[in-house]
Scaffold this active site. Sequence first.
Site, PDB file in Angstrom:
ATOM      1  N   ARG A 169     -49.794  48.295  13.980  1.00 19.70           N
ATOM      2  CA  ARG A 169     -50.509  46.880  13.831  1.00 19.70           C
ATOM      3  C   ARG A 169     -51.764  47.202  12.831  1.00 19.70           C
ATOM      4  O   ARG A 169     -51.987  46.388  11.829  1.00 19.70           O
ATOM      5  CB  ARG A 169     -50.833  46.031  14.897  1.00 19.70           C
ATOM      6  N   VAL A 194     -40.337  47.922   8.927  1.00 23.22           N
ATOM      7  CA  VAL A 194     -41.508  48.188   8.259  1.00 23.22           C
ATOM      8  C   VAL A 194     -42.699  47.853   9.354  1.00 23.22           C
ATOM      9  O   VAL A 194     -42.515  47.346  10.303  1.00 23.22           O
ATOM     10  CB  VAL A 194     -41.912  47.365   6.966  1.00 23.22           C
ATOM     11  N   ASP A 219     -45.685  45.701  13.974  1.00 20.77           N
ATOM     12  CA  ASP A 219     -45.702  46.689  14.919  1.00 20.77           C
ATOM     13  C   ASP A 219     -44.106  47.458  15.072  1.00 20.77           C
ATOM     14  O   ASP A 219     -43.151  47.202  14.925  1.00 20.77           O
ATOM     15  CB  ASP A 219     -45.967  46.372  16.372  1.00 20.77           C
ATOM     16  N   GLY A 232     -47.933  39.256  15.250  1.00 22.49           N
ATOM     17  CA  GLY A 232     -47.538  39.947  13.976  1.00 22.49           C
ATOM     18  C   GLY A 232     -48.363  39.287  12.818  1.00 22.49           C
ATOM     19  O   GLY A 232     -48.675  40.126  11.820  1.00 22.49           O
ATOM     20  N   ASP A 275     -45.439  37.183  10.060  1.00 24.92           N
ATOM     21  CA  ASP A 275     -45.432  38.412   9.431  1.00 24.92           C
ATOM     22  C   ASP A 275     -44.131  38.457   8.500  1.00 24.92           C
ATOM     23  O   ASP A 275     -44.237  39.058   7.182  1.00 24.92           O
ATOM     24  CB  ASP A 275     -45.651  39.624  10.175  1.00 24.92           C
ATOM     25  N   ASP A 320     -36.906  37.656   9.226  1.00 29.44           N
ATOM     26  CA  ASP A 320     -35.969  38.679   9.333  1.00 29.44           C
ATOM     27  C   ASP A 320     -34.708  37.931   9.754  1.00 29.44           C
ATOM     28  O   ASP A 320     -34.002  37.542   8.750  1.00 29.44           O
ATOM     29  CB  ASP A 320     -36.324  39.736  10.586  1.00 29.44           C
ATOM     30  N   LYS A 373     -37.147  39.601   4.447  1.00 28.95           N
ATOM     31  CA  LYS A 373     -35.751  40.789   4.170  1.00 28.95           C
ATOM     32  C   LYS A 373     -34.790  40.074   3.514  1.00 28.95           C
ATOM     33  O   LYS A 373     -34.495  38.924   3.799  1.00 28.95           O
ATOM     34  CB  LYS A 373     -35.661  41.236   5.477  1.00 28.95           C
TER      35      LYS A 373
HETATM   36  P1  IMP Z   1     -36.687  37.335  13.360  1.00 29.19           P
HETATM   37  O1  IMP Z   1     -35.892  38.252  13.436  1.00 29.19           O
HETATM   38  O2  IMP Z   1     -36.850  36.511  11.966  1.00 29.19           O
HETATM   39  O3  IMP Z   1     -36.751  36.113  14.510  1.00 29.19           O
HETATM   40  O4  IMP Z   1     -38.307  37.904  13.404  1.00 29.19           O
HETATM   41  C1  IMP Z   1     -38.665  38.246  14.706  1.00 29.19           C
HETATM   42  C2  IMP Z   1     -40.130  39.117  14.732  1.00 29.19           C
HETATM   43  O5  IMP Z   1     -39.545  40.272  14.768  1.00 29.19           O
HETATM   44  C3  IMP Z   1     -40.811  38.934  13.597  1.00 29.19           C
HETATM   45  O6  IMP Z   1     -41.952  38.065  13.596  1.00 29.19           O
HETATM   46  C4  IMP Z   1     -41.664  40.352  13.702  1.00 29.19           C
HETATM   47  O7  IMP Z   1     -42.610  40.332  14.651  1.00 29.19           O
HETATM   48  C5  IMP Z   1     -40.520  41.054  14.006  1.00 29.19           C
HETATM   49  N1  IMP Z   1     -39.890  41.939  12.928  1.00 29.19           N
HETATM   50  C6  IMP Z   1     -38.843  41.919  12.389  1.00 29.19           C
HETATM   51  N2  IMP Z   1     -38.542  42.552  11.448  1.00 29.19           N
HETATM   52  C7  IMP Z   1     -39.455  43.778  11.533  1.00 29.19           C
HETATM   53  C8  IMP Z   1     -39.880  44.700  10.833  1.00 29.19           C
HETATM   54  O8  IMP Z   1     -39.194  45.539  10.019  1.00 29.19           O
HETATM   55  N3  IMP Z   1     -41.004  45.376  11.318  1.00 29.19           N
HETATM   56  C9  IMP Z   1     -41.699  45.065  12.452  1.00 29.19           C
HETATM   57  N4  IMP Z   1     -41.465  43.818  13.055  1.00 29.19           N
HETATM   58  C10 IMP Z   1     -40.265  43.161  12.619  1.00 29.19           C
HETATM   59 MG    MG Z   2     -43.167  42.713  16.548  1.00 25.75          MG
END
Ligand code: IMP
Ligand code: MG
Length: 180
Positions: free
Chosen positions: A165, A153, A159, A43, A99, A102, A131
């Site tokens: 990407r 997004v 992606d 990402g 990236d 979330d 977010k």
């Molecule tokens: P986490 O939920 O903070 O562990 O995020 C894990 C991964 O999910 C991030 O590094 C992104 O690769 C992917 N991700 C989270 N939100 C989005 C989004 O809105 N679009 C695309 N990928 C996302």
């Molecule tokens: Mg991803």
Amino acid sequence: MDDDVARTLFHASTIQARLDEMAQILTADYEGKDLTALAILNGSMMFAADLLRRLPLQLQVACLSVASYHGGTESSGVVQFLQSALPEVKGRHVLLLDDILDSGRTLFAIREKILRECAPAAVNVCVLLRKRKERAEDVPADYVGFDIDDEFVVGYGLDYREKYRNLPYLGVLKPEIVVS
Ligand code: IMP
Ligand code: MG
């Protein structure tokens, strides 16, 4: 690809202008420190490439591949390390580049593992996007490009099912494209 996008969130030029600002702050903060920039793939590939080229510092670059999504738009909650070796960062200042923040699970897991296993001087977190939401794991992001609403997004490294990407901007997909 553009036809699949309902709305542009940040234009390419807006992203690049924000990277200029972030680079100034990072350069001041990491001046004189042994910095390893650790890009979380896939990402952060665009973000890391564009940001790191703006830092006039003697830094090292390392990459870490993880998978935390399994195809859809919801995090699986499981962070899988796709390589066994961690970078050599003993005594170094590690800057994690990702990236998006979330649920927080990915960066939390990586941060913990590096702190536990690599004896770094410090681990800080730099994300392009954060977010606005309640997070499963509370990860302090030290450097944030943009705070965004809690929506899915794509583009500029992010992606949907491994696609989009390479969009040069960040956007939101049309609802009919997102099937899950
Ligand atoms: P986490 O939920 O903070 O562990 O995020 C894990 C991964 O999910 C991030 O590094 C992104 O690769 C992917 N991700 C989270 N939100 C989005 C989004 O809105 N679009 C695309 N990928 C996302
Ligand atoms: Mg991803």
